[in-house]
Design an enzyme around this catalytic site. Structure first.
Site, PDB file in Angstrom:
ATOM      1  NE  ARG A  14      -3.728  -0.878   0.952  1.00 12.11           N
ATOM      2  CZ  ARG A  14      -4.756  -0.991   1.804  1.00 12.11           C
ATOM      3  NH1 ARG A  14      -5.345   0.089   2.269  1.00 12.11           N
ATOM      4  NH2 ARG A  14      -5.173  -2.189   2.193  1.00 12.11           N
ATOM      5  CB  SER A 103      -8.978  -0.934   0.798  1.00  9.10           C
ATOM      6  OG  SER A 103     -10.112  -1.143   1.592  1.00  9.10           O
ATOM      7  CG  HIS A 104     -10.190   2.428   3.745  1.00  3.39           C
ATOM      8  ND1 HIS A 104      -9.709   1.157   3.977  1.00  3.39           N
ATOM      9  CD2 HIS A 104      -9.511   3.254   4.585  1.00  3.39           C
ATOM     10  CE1 HIS A 104      -8.790   1.216   4.925  1.00  3.39           C
ATOM     11  NE2 HIS A 104      -8.646   2.471   5.308  1.00  3.39           N
ATOM     12  CE  LYS A 113      -7.031  -5.338   0.468  1.00  2.00           C
ATOM     13  NZ  LYS A 113      -8.455  -5.275   0.899  1.00  2.00           N
ATOM     14  CG  ASP A 253     -14.261  -1.468   1.736  1.00  2.00           C
ATOM     15  OD1 ASP A 253     -14.870  -2.217   0.950  1.00  2.00           O
ATOM     16  OD2 ASP A 253     -13.229  -1.820   2.335  1.00  2.00           O
ATOM     17  CG  ASP A 255     -11.246  -3.484  -1.276  1.00  2.00           C
ATOM     18  OD1 ASP A 255     -11.883  -2.843  -0.411  1.00  2.00           O
ATOM     19  OD2 ASP A 255     -10.398  -4.345  -0.976  1.00  2.00           O
ATOM     20  CG  ASP A 257     -12.475  -5.906   1.399  1.00  2.00           C
ATOM     21  OD1 ASP A 257     -12.863  -4.730   1.582  1.00  2.00           O
ATOM     22  OD2 ASP A 257     -11.342  -6.302   1.762  1.00  2.00           O
ATOM     23  NE  ARG A 258     -13.277  -2.110   5.347  1.00  2.00           N
ATOM     24  CZ  ARG A 258     -13.087  -0.965   5.994  1.00  2.00           C
ATOM     25  NH1 ARG A 258     -13.308  -0.881   7.277  1.00  2.00           N
ATOM     26  NH2 ARG A 258     -12.686   0.104   5.327  1.00  2.00           N
ATOM     27  CG  HIS A 340     -12.430  -7.010   7.012  1.00  2.00           C
ATOM     28  ND1 HIS A 340     -12.288  -7.110   5.642  1.00  2.00           N
ATOM     29  CD2 HIS A 340     -11.722  -5.918   7.370  1.00  2.00           C
ATOM     30  CE1 HIS A 340     -11.531  -6.136   5.197  1.00  2.00           C
ATOM     31  NE2 HIS A 340     -11.171  -5.394   6.222  1.00  2.00           N
TER      32      HIS A 340
END
Length: 461
Positions: A14, A103-104, A113, A253, A255, A257-258, A340
């Site tokens: 990141r 992500s966020h 990832k 979010d 990507d 995933d949440r 998550h």
């Protein structure tokens, strides 16, 4: 030249593009990742690669793929994807994978990832440090990646239909009562996946009226940050739920995933309540199973797991710890305070979409509003996570610990102190910033507020 030690974190890559890393670094990381696969006996000759909607993502993903191919493996490009779609691809195809997303984080960031076949995570202790060091060596030699034998060209594949069908097969929403659902995709990948899974883009329509907010893919995030953990980023969703008279609001979010939820009044539903609700549903299908919960989820979570015949097991904060504990115990489900949610039926990986489907099923299988349904899983009052900038993190934690000699001490992840009246707090240091993160929970709002303020005064003075 990129200093990869600055961008390779505990669980992923990141950093800002192009000043911290660029396509040359991505190519070197692709080569190093594939070298790790080849030298540790990872079967197969392919790697699956997906990316989010950020402007830099396609170029970084393509460069990574070039590094993969230079080391002798071909690439399956799934293109635009949510992180959990990449996990689906890794699991369903039996391939290692890489997802390009930050992500966020704000628009100037990007990241990777990485996982082994079956969506098994790669972190600092499971190969990421070796990937970092080899990629850094390639960059220092002036090589983005070694020149290998020619490999087949990258193959493109759209997995949205299969991904949607897999999730629909895990939670049946066809028979629920009609629900109006506002979804805030935050200009992130939820705008790509929600129409496929909850809408009728690739599969027959469900009894859901989807009211879309910010479904346009835009990595500059023009409306608000794609980080629903910050209450400021839920405001538009809360207003829209009330304005449309919706049954529930969902926020993903960047990507996707949440997933976070708000009830019909626009009030947030805590991730702990959703963890407990989904756990109860999974335990109804798998009596006596183990359920993992993060250290700082509500103490209602293990209580409810036990009440439904399950075995609660606590794990440290962070997806690599949760996934490792799930694999070790063959847990059916796991949940964290950060929203998550992990499922055995999804290769022990996290998917906000599947958690959202469980919530919709639970709501649609009965007649009460979400506020009443969720109230049965929210027994205590929580502060939410509060960050404080602290120079001497360890010193402050030691001072706080010494101030409460009567408390039960737990040092699994930071400092957790539990009190006889049921109140508790966790104070832990950030891995990447000079911050201490505080979470407090108590039986009453007054007790929570008093303990929160007392601890913060000690931390910040």
């Amino acid at each position: 030249m990129s200093d990869l030690s600055q961008i390779v974190k505990a669980y992923d890559v990141r950093g800002t593009v192009p000043d911290q890393w660029d396509e040359r670094a991505a190519e070197a990381l692709g080569a190093a990742f594939t070298h790790l696969l080849n030298t540790t006996g990872e079967p197969g000759d392919q790697v699956v690669v997906g990316h989010d909607m950020r402007a830099t993502s396609p170029g970084l993903a393509a460069a990574f793929g070039a590094g993969v191919r230079a080391e002798g493996r071909s690439v399956v490009e799934i293109g635009l994807a949510s992180t959990d779609m990449l996990y689906y691809a890794s699991g369903a195809l039996g391939l290692p994978g890489a997802m390009f997303t930050a992500s966020h984080n704000p628009a100037r960031y990007n990241g990777i990832k990485m996982c082994r076949a079956g969506a098994r995570p790669i972190g600092q202790d499971s190969g990421l440090a070796e990937i970092r060091d080899r990629a850094q060596a390639l960059l220092e030699k002036g090589e983005a990646a070694p020149t290998g034998e020619p490999t087949p060209p990258a193959r493109q594949r759209d997995l949205r239909p299969e991904y949607a069908a897999h999730l629909r097969g895990l939670v049946d929403l066809a028979g629920i009562r009609p629900l109006k659902v506002v979804v805030d995709a935050g200009n992130g990948m939820g705008g790509h996946t929600v129409p496929s899974v909850l809408g009728d883009a690739v599969l027959p329509a469900l009894p859901l009226e989807i009211v879309p907010l910010y479904f346009e893919l835009d990595g500059t995030f023009p409306h608000h940050e794609a980080n629903p953990l910050d209450p400021a980023n839920l405001v538009d969703l809360q207003r829209a739920v009330v304005a449309h008279g919706a049954d529930v609001g969902l926020a993903f979010d960047g990507d996707a995933d949440r997933c976070f939820a708000v009830d019909e009044r626009g009030e947030p539903v805590s991730p702990s309540a959703i963890t407990a609700l989904v756990a109860a549903r999974e335990l109804a299908k798998h009596p006596g199973a183990t359920v993992i919960h993060g250290l700082i989820t509500s103490r209602a979570v293990p209580e409810i797991i036990r009440e439904h015949g399950g075995n609660p097991v606590v794990a440290r904060v962070g997806h690599s710890f949760i996934k490792a504990e799930m694999a070790r115990t063959n847990a059916v489900f796991g949940g964290e305070h950060s929203a998550h949610y992990y499922f055995r039926d999804f290769w022990f990986a996290d998917t906000g979409m599947l958690a959202a489907m469980h919530l919709l099923a639970a709501l649609g299988e009965q007649d009460r509003p979400l506020s009443e349904l969720a109230a049965g899983y929210e027994r205590y009052v929580a502060s939410g996570e509060i960050n404080s900038t602290v120079a001497d993190q360890a010193g402050k934690v030691a001072q706080v610990r010494a101030a409460y000699p009567e408390a039960e001490v737990d040092t699994m992840d930071g400092l957790t102190l539990r009190f006889p009246d049921g109140a508790w707090f966790n104070l832990r240091a950030s891995n990447t910033e000079p911050l201490l993160r505080l979470n407090v929970e108590a039986p009453t709002r007054d007790r929570m507020a008093a303990l929160r303020d007392e601890v913060l005064e000690r931390v910040r003075r």
